[in-house]
Design an enzyme around this catalytic site. Structure first.
Site, PDB file in Angstrom:
ATOM      1  N   HIS A  90       1.076  -1.426   0.048  1.00 40.97           N
ATOM      2  CA  HIS A  90      -0.075   0.001   0.085  1.00 40.97           C
ATOM      3  C   HIS A  90       0.881   1.117   0.093  1.00 40.97           C
ATOM      4  O   HIS A  90       1.816   1.356   0.764  1.00 40.97           O
ATOM      5  CB  HIS A  90      -0.783  -0.097   1.326  1.00 40.97           C
ATOM      6  CG  HIS A  90      -2.128   1.006   1.036  1.00 40.97           C
ATOM      7  ND1 HIS A  90      -2.134   2.171   1.179  1.00 40.97           N
ATOM      8  CD2 HIS A  90      -3.267   0.450   1.064  1.00 40.97           C
ATOM      9  CE1 HIS A  90      -3.049   2.942   0.928  1.00 40.97           C
ATOM     10  NE2 HIS A  90      -4.042   1.862   0.908  1.00 40.97           N
ATOM     11  N   GLU A 126      -6.594   4.731   1.212  1.00 45.16           N
ATOM     12  CA  GLU A 126      -6.652   5.339   0.111  1.00 45.16           C
ATOM     13  C   GLU A 126      -7.732   6.311  -0.022  1.00 45.16           C
ATOM     14  O   GLU A 126      -7.556   7.400  -0.912  1.00 45.16           O
ATOM     15  CB  GLU A 126      -6.902   4.342  -1.259  1.00 45.16           C
ATOM     16  CG  GLU A 126      -6.713   4.736  -2.460  1.00 45.16           C
ATOM     17  CD  GLU A 126      -6.397   3.479  -3.365  1.00 45.16           C
ATOM     18  OE1 GLU A 126      -7.103   3.667  -4.516  1.00 45.16           O
ATOM     19  OE2 GLU A 126      -5.529   2.763  -3.254  1.00 45.16           O
ATOM     20  N   ARG A 149      -2.306   1.037  -6.861  1.00 44.14           N
ATOM     21  CA  ARG A 149      -1.642   0.960  -6.005  1.00 44.14           C
ATOM     22  C   ARG A 149       0.036   0.603  -6.158  1.00 44.14           C
ATOM     23  O   ARG A 149       0.977   1.083  -5.531  1.00 44.14           O
ATOM     24  CB  ARG A 149      -2.263   0.049  -4.694  1.00 44.14           C
ATOM     25  CG  ARG A 149      -3.431   0.520  -4.177  1.00 44.14           C
ATOM     26  CD  ARG A 149      -3.955  -0.394  -3.361  1.00 44.14           C
ATOM     27  NE  ARG A 149      -4.996   0.475  -2.500  1.00 44.14           N
ATOM     28  CZ  ARG A 149      -5.691  -0.116  -1.461  1.00 44.14           C
ATOM     29  NH1 ARG A 149      -5.710  -1.591  -1.392  1.00 44.14           N
ATOM     30  NH2 ARG A 149      -6.771   0.487  -1.033  1.00 44.14           N
ATOM     31  N   HIS A 183       0.430  -4.771   2.259  1.00 36.43           N
ATOM     32  CA  HIS A 183      -0.698  -4.503   2.839  1.00 36.43           C
ATOM     33  C   HIS A 183      -1.595  -5.634   2.310  1.00 36.43           C
ATOM     34  O   HIS A 183      -2.735  -6.035   3.067  1.00 36.43           O
ATOM     35  CB  HIS A 183      -1.242  -3.210   1.812  1.00 36.43           C
ATOM     36  CG  HIS A 183      -2.735  -2.939   2.098  1.00 36.43           C
ATOM     37  ND1 HIS A 183      -3.222  -2.703   3.385  1.00 36.43           N
ATOM     38  CD2 HIS A 183      -3.777  -2.716   1.183  1.00 36.43           C
ATOM     39  CE1 HIS A 183      -4.624  -2.600   3.498  1.00 36.43           C
ATOM     40  NE2 HIS A 183      -4.751  -2.579   2.175  1.00 36.43           N
ATOM     41  N   ARG A 190      -4.577  -5.494  -6.976  1.00 43.91           N
ATOM     42  CA  ARG A 190      -5.939  -5.180  -6.351  1.00 43.91           C
ATOM     43  C   ARG A 190      -6.347  -3.523  -6.766  1.00 43.91           C
ATOM     44  O   ARG A 190      -5.343  -2.782  -5.982  1.00 43.91           O
ATOM     45  CB  ARG A 190      -6.413  -5.805  -5.011  1.00 43.91           C
ATOM     46  CG  ARG A 190      -7.770  -5.304  -4.728  1.00 43.91           C
ATOM     47  CD  ARG A 190      -7.950  -6.078  -3.217  1.00 43.91           C
ATOM     48  NE  ARG A 190      -7.007  -5.470  -2.223  1.00 43.91           N
ATOM     49  CZ  ARG A 190      -7.457  -4.319  -1.344  1.00 43.91           C
ATOM     50  NH1 ARG A 190      -8.385  -3.476  -1.747  1.00 43.91           N
ATOM     51  NH2 ARG A 190      -6.693  -3.810  -0.574  1.00 43.91           N
TER      52      ARG A 190
END
Length: 569
Positions: free
Chosen positions: A233, A246, A277, A345, A382
């Site tokens: 992250h 975020e 990310r 993350h 993701r």
């Protein structure tokens, strides 16, 4: 021995969604075992929101757009049939959660509020301030209690028993009594969460995120898919790695280097701070490597600047984030920029699910959902806002499938369960009596440092091969591990021992997949192979454990509507 029709391992968003849906069949006995009290599960740490095409903020948004954004975000490693199924189901799921009692934030018209998130072409992230996971978790728990779901807290999974006809049950430790217990069941849903503690010293994950269900499935014969796809992250607090959502960037936060520049203009000029990310994390690390960060070595950082948003907006939409920065960095984001650096993350890889509609694995009666699983909708990266969405959505599918499957299955034999129970009881006794050996914490920290330095944001074959050797050394040292605690009840030292064994096995899988994938794709960024190679690696890696040896195989990615193309922002 306890007997149930359906047993769910894990009480987070996926586990409770599975339990809630399985319990809708009143003839089934449904039980959830969990390391922690359900509302303390790690889904509660998810701050930002849930992606769903509601069109409340942008009437131009479409299901097709969410589909494409997720495929592109995955760097084309996501299975497109599973992604399309997922995005089509999300608007209905958000509506269902709202009716369950999830208090979503509202826009000026009183509709569910939506905000932009990284990698998305439209603002579709539904949120509840910056506590979305927390409120979803509580709503699910309340509805599970209403349905009469049984919860057993402080029961930690040890192993899964399987036989000729599939799953037979699980072995766990009841920490309160210090006893190894067994569950004979028809259907098991593993929803045990991620395994970010592979990077123990720099991760946003809670200390109990050690991949227990993932490692147990590996030992039971289910491969781990795409283990090398690890998300870092962009905005972990500099000192601790604690997550800053975020949502900070979704609400308009800036990333600033030591020259005062919004440096994302160099890397993602159209998206700026709202790039995906993997790209934003690499950009921050590049700024630090090239001398445009603050501090030195592991204490380097850049700034997340929120001051221009004003106190009212921060207090309304980001109260928890502000509190975290105050508590862990001593910085008030209303008046000062916050030091941040990427932190491990999320794991895009996990238990190999072979049917996205039911979350089934190759073993009959064994399903997996949530971050512990790989379905695969996230592929190599993701998107923010797709995690809480995915865990609740596929937890729901797993629960429905378990309810349909349980009446068709007979309870299996107990011999394998009894054997595993005796093995773990003997191991518990041995470790409590052991008076010397290698410190389990020394093994853990050596693994974590190696994984962060050599199998982190930037990778090379040479460094990763060195890391794999060190992980192998840690696995060998683990055989002589020493915990230094002879207590029976609440023996957390023994659980640390079990957990470190699990993350070591998964670290081995991460190394193997990363070394074998000789390309750069999404979160997997190799400096010795900087280009994506669709000819050779448009495929999922599969690491299995056979007779004590790790084995690597591949499976093609499912491509339906969108052919791979250059991924630019």
């Amino acid at each position: 021995m306890q007997t149930y029709d359906v047993l769910i391992v894990g009480a987070g968003g996926a586990g409770m969604s599975a339990a809630l849906n399985a319990s809708k069949n009143p003839d089934l006995s449904v039980c959830v075992i969990s390391k922690v009290f359900p509302t303390r599960s790690h889904t509660g740490a998810a701050q930002g929101g849930m992606n769903a095409v509601l069109k409340n903020r942008d009437a131009e948004d479409t299901i097709e757009s969410h589909f494409f954004d997720t495929v592109k975000g995955s760097d084309y490693l996501g299975d497109q049939d599973a992604i399309e199924f997922f995005v089509n189901g999300m608007p209905g799921l958000v509506s269902e959660l709202e009716h369950m009692g999830v208090p979503y934030s509202r826009d000026e018209q009183g509709r569910i509020a939506q905000r932009p998130f990284g990698g998305a072409s439209h603002p579709r992230c539904c949120y509840s301030a910056d506590k979305t996971g927390h409120v979803v978790l509580h709503a699910l728990f309340e509805n599970c209690l209403k349905q009469g779901v049984k919860f057993l807290d402080e029961y930690n999974l040890l192993d899964i028993a399987t036989g000729e006809n599939g799953v037979e049950g699980v072995v766990a430790i009841d920490l309160r009594r210090g006893e190894i217990v067994t569950f004979q069941v028809k259907v098991v849903v593993i929803a045990s969460g991620g395994f970010g503690r592979v990077y123990w010293t720099r991760t946003t994950n809670a200390v109990n995120m050690t991949g227990d269900g993932t490692a147990a499935c590996l030992r039971a014969g289910v491969p781990i898919k795409d283990a090398e796809m690890v998300q870092f992250h962009p905005t972990g607090l500099a000192g601790t790695g604690t997550l800053l959502s975020e949502a900070c960037r979704g609400e308009g936060g800036y990333l600033i280097n030591n020259k005062g520049e919004r440096f994302m203009e160099r890397y993602a000029p159209s998206k700026m701070e709202l790039g995906p990310r993997d790209l934003v994390a690499r950009s921050i690390e590049t700024e630090i490597k090239e001398g445009r960060g603050f501090g030195e070595g592991m204490k380097s950082y850049v700034y997340l600047d929120m001051r221009h948003l004003g106190a009212d907006k921060i207090l309304e939409r980001l109260p928890q984030v502000r509190e975290l920065a105050l508590k862990f960095e001593g910085v008030d984001m209303i008046t000062d920029p916050v030091p941040i650096r990427p932190s491990n993350h999320y794991m895009m890889g996990g238990i190999d699910v072979i049917d996205y509609r039911t979350c089934a694995t190759k073993i009959p009666g064994l399903h997996a959902a949530g971050e512990c699983s790989c379905i695969s909708v996230h592929g190599a990266n993701r998107l923010g806002g797709n995690s809480v969405s995915e865990v609740v959505f596929f937890g729901t599918q797993a629960g429905k499938a378990a309810a349909a499957e349980a009446p068709t299955r007979q309870l299996g034999g107990t011999q394998r369960l009894d054997d595993l129970q005796k093995q773990w009881a003997a191991e518990f006794d041995r470790m409590r009596k052991k008076t010397s050996g290698t410190s389990i914490f020394a093994i853990r920290d050596k693994m974590a440092e190696t994984m962060w330095n050599d199998v982190g944001i930037f990778r090379t074959g040479e460094k990763m091969e060195e890391a794999e050797k060190i992980v192998d050394e840690c696995l060998e040292a683990y055989k002589d591990a020493y915990i230094g605690d002879d207590s029976k009840i609440y023996n957390e030292a023994f659980m640390n021992y079990v957990e470190v064994g699990n993350v070591l096995a998964i670290a081995k899988c991460v190394c193997m997949g990363a070394i074998a994938r000789k390309e750069s794709r999404g979160s997997h960024s190799r400096q010795d192979y900087p280009e994506r190679d669709d000819k050779n690696f448009l495929a999922h890696s599969l690491v299995s454990l056979e007779d004590g040896a790790f084995k690597l195989d591949w499976r093609p990615v499912v491509v339906t509507k969108f052919q791979p193309e250059a991924r630019t922002y």
